[in-house]
Enzyme design. Structure first.
Site, short mmCIF file in Angstrom:
data_model
loop_
_atom_site.label_atom_id
_atom_site.label_comp_id
_atom_site.label_asym_id
_atom_site.label_seq_id
_atom_site.Cartn_x
_atom_site.Cartn_y
_atom_site.Cartn_z
N ALA A 155 1.26 61.55 -119.59
CA ALA A 155 0.93 60.36 -118.81
C ALA A 155 2.16 59.47 -118.65
CB ALA A 155 -0.20 59.59 -119.49
N TYR A 156 2.93 59.35 -119.72
CA TYR A 156 4.16 58.56 -119.71
C TYR A 156 5.15 59.15 -118.70
CZ TYR A 156 8.54 56.68 -121.76
OH TYR A 156 9.75 56.07 -121.97
N ALA A 157 5.33 60.47 -118.76
CA ALA A 157 6.25 61.14 -117.86
C ALA A 157 5.81 61.02 -116.41
CB ALA A 157 6.39 62.61 -118.26
N LYS A 160 6.62 57.51 -115.13
CA LYS A 160 8.06 57.33 -114.98
C LYS A 160 8.62 58.19 -113.85
CE LYS A 160 8.91 54.33 -118.26
NZ LYS A 160 9.51 53.00 -117.99
#
Length: 253
Positions: A155-157, A160
């Site tokens: 989810a972070y990737a 970003k």
């Protein structure tokens, strides 16, 4: 020294960690810094450190998840300082973990505080950056975007990666407006990473072993100083790039 004298920078998430390191580095080169974040005490501490070194900084409380309030915050910064030359989108509040265990709300929060907030700041800052004729935006992304196994970082990737694409598009569309836009993918010894290394020493040792330079970066000396270089005149022909600040760990092909 003072390569950024007379310029004004806005840094989100500047109350601690990487954001604070960037704010200190920019101020160290003469820039006046608008220190943004949610917690007033942390903002005041960053401003105290800047002023202790003879620099200029003012705190602005702001929750980047509230994108409707962002234009007003940018206007307040410009009203206080008289101009805006540099925008650094560092703030992010998302979730980590396996995808099947992540709620829709946690997944969405990463986008709300990441690319959605950055987009709002970039649009609000555009006319002010254009007015200087030499505006610069730096957006913080992550090397998790290019890991062969982004387990628990998916989810972070994703958030970003969206910000990285946004950065490239703005760099192309706004180049004729005198605005450069670059992204950096750092890892540094922020409070969160420091806590993790102290509580997971074996995993931390394995992580550091994957860094060719053999150490985790410092928030000000490694990340902040790189941002100073990116927004300065020496790299005035660089835009649309993603710069990995991770000691050689990731490869952006």
């Amino acid at each position: 020294m003072n390569t950024l004298a007379g310029r004004v920078a806005l840094v989100t998430g500047a109350g601690q960690g990487v954001g604070q390191g960037i704010a200190l580095a920019l101020a160290g080169e003469g820039a006046s810094v608008a220190v943004l974040g949610r917690t007033r005490g942390k903002l005041d501490e960053t401003c105290r450190l800047v002023r202790e070194r003879g620099g200029s900084a003012e705190p602005f409380e702001c929750d980047v998840a509230d994108t409707t309030a962002i234009p007003g915050v940018v206007d307040e910064v410009v009203s206080r300082f008289g101009r805006l030359d540099i925008l650094v989108n560092n703030a992010y509040s998302g979730a980590f973990g396996p995808l099947l265990k992540m709620s829709d709300e946690d997944f969405a929060r990463g986008f709300e505080t990441g690319p959605f907030a950055a987009f709002a700041f970039m649009k609000a800052a555009h006319p002010h950056l254009k007015a200087t004729g030499d505006g610069s935006i730096v957006n913080l992304v992550t090397s998790a975007m290019v890991r062969w196994d982004p387990t628990t970082y998916g989810a972070y990737a994703a958030a970003k990666q969206a910000l990285r694409s946004l950065s490239r598009t703005a760099a192309v569309e706004w180049a004729r407006d005198g605005i450069r836009v670059n992204a950096i993918a750092p890892h540094a010894l922020s409070p969160g990473l420091k806590w993790w290394t102290e509580h997971n020493p074996e995993e931390a040792a394995e992580f550091v072993a994957t860094i060719p330079m053999g150490r985790i970066g410092e928030c000000e000396e490694d990340i902040g100083r790189a941002v100073v270089a990116l927004v300065g005149s020496d790299l005035r022909y660089l835009t649309g790039a993603t710069v990995p600040l991770d000691g050689g760990q990731a490869f952006f092909g």
